[in-house]
Motif scaffolding. Sequence first.
Motif, PDB file in Angstrom:
ATOM      1  N   GLY A  21     -19.794  16.018  20.763  1.00 39.49           N
ATOM      2  CA  GLY A  21     -18.893  16.062  21.908  1.00 39.49           C
ATOM      3  C   GLY A  21     -19.254  15.054  22.970  1.00 39.49           C
ATOM      4  O   GLY A  21     -18.386  14.441  23.597  1.00 39.49           O
ATOM      5  N   TRP A  22     -20.556  14.870  23.189  1.00 36.98           N
ATOM      6  CA  TRP A  22     -20.995  13.902  24.193  1.00 36.98           C
ATOM      7  C   TRP A  22     -20.523  12.502  23.826  1.00 36.98           C
ATOM      8  O   TRP A  22     -19.997  11.763  24.661  1.00 36.98           O
ATOM      9  N   ALA A  25     -16.726  12.157  24.336  1.00 37.15           N
ATOM     10  CA  ALA A  25     -16.410  12.010  25.760  1.00 37.15           C
ATOM     11  C   ALA A  25     -16.801  10.627  26.263  1.00 37.15           C
ATOM     12  O   ALA A  25     -16.051   9.982  27.007  1.00 37.15           O
ATOM     13  N   THR A  29     -14.192   7.849  27.659  1.00 36.89           N
ATOM     14  CA  THR A  29     -14.398   7.351  29.017  1.00 36.89           C
ATOM     15  C   THR A  29     -14.484   5.832  29.028  1.00 36.89           C
ATOM     16  O   THR A  29     -13.913   5.171  29.898  1.00 36.89           O
ATOM     17  N   ASP A  51     -18.635  13.908  30.304  1.00 34.19           N
ATOM     18  CA  ASP A  51     -19.341  15.125  30.661  1.00 34.19           C
ATOM     19  C   ASP A  51     -19.233  16.138  29.533  1.00 34.19           C
ATOM     20  O   ASP A  51     -18.410  16.007  28.632  1.00 34.19           O
ATOM     21  N   LEU A  52     -20.086  17.111  29.580  1.00 38.80           N
ATOM     22  CA  LEU A  52     -20.012  18.299  28.722  1.00 38.80           C
ATOM     23  C   LEU A  52     -20.059  19.505  29.636  1.00 38.80           C
ATOM     24  O   LEU A  52     -20.807  19.516  30.612  1.00 38.80           O
ATOM     25  N   ASN A  53     -19.269  20.529  29.333  1.00 35.25           N
ATOM     26  CA  ASN A  53     -19.362  21.734  30.145  1.00 35.25           C
ATOM     27  C   ASN A  53     -20.481  22.631  29.610  1.00 35.25           C
ATOM     28  O   ASN A  53     -21.190  22.262  28.664  1.00 35.25           O
ATOM     29  N   HIS A  57     -18.428  21.657  25.431  1.00 36.74           N
ATOM     30  CA  HIS A  57     -17.130  21.030  25.171  1.00 36.74           C
ATOM     31  C   HIS A  57     -17.080  19.678  25.878  1.00 36.74           C
ATOM     32  O   HIS A  57     -17.419  19.565  27.056  1.00 36.74           O
ATOM     33  N   ASP A  58     -16.620  18.675  25.148  1.00 33.53           N
ATOM     34  CA  ASP A  58     -16.557  17.329  25.697  1.00 33.53           C
ATOM     35  C   ASP A  58     -15.405  17.201  26.692  1.00 33.53           C
ATOM     36  O   ASP A  58     -14.330  17.734  26.479  1.00 33.53           O
ATOM     37  N   LEU A  59     -15.685  16.518  27.798  1.00 29.61           N
ATOM     38  CA  LEU A  59     -14.710  16.326  28.866  1.00 29.61           C
ATOM     39  C   LEU A  59     -14.817  14.916  29.422  1.00 29.61           C
ATOM     40  O   LEU A  59     -15.886  14.304  29.397  1.00 29.61           O
ATOM     41  N   VAL A  60     -13.707  14.428  29.934  1.00 31.39           N
ATOM     42  CA  VAL A  60     -13.707  13.184  30.698  1.00 31.39           C
ATOM     43  C   VAL A  60     -13.274  13.562  32.098  1.00 31.39           C
ATOM     44  O   VAL A  60     -12.185  14.099  32.298  1.00 31.39           O
ATOM     45  N   GLU A  61     -14.133  13.313  33.055  1.00 27.63           N
ATOM     46  CA  GLU A  61     -13.815  13.644  34.437  1.00 27.63           C
ATOM     47  C   GLU A  61     -13.262  12.418  35.133  1.00 27.63           C
ATOM     48  O   GLU A  61     -13.917  11.377  35.196  1.00 27.63           O
TER      49      GLU A  61
END
Length: 110
Positions: A21-22, A25, A29, A51-53, A57-61
């Motif tokens: 996930g990292w 993301a 990004t 980011d990861l929560n 879970h992988d996220l793009v902020e």
Amino acid sequence: MPHEPTDGRDAAAWSPLDSEGWYAARNATTALRDALVRAGLEKEFPYLRADLNAFGHDLVELGRVSPDTAERLAELLRLALASGFRRARDGDEREHDQAPATSEESKGRN
């Protein structure tokens, strides 16, 4: 305790670098950053990051942006959609590739 790891590692030793996930993301990004640079918006997204929560879970902020920046981004998306840019359902292939903006086009947007 019966459910504790026996390899000497605990949950506190977990690293985001051990997660697919990292990397997803980070790659997303990077792609977004490159597109923002081509559009002349690289300074408008100071909080952009991978980011990861807490659940991994992988996220793009994207972070906070000014109203002007949000309007510019909305206009870019409208133009892309109007020109036929769409993603395939699986998100991996483009039906219609767009040429990157030239430096003159980017300068005119500032």
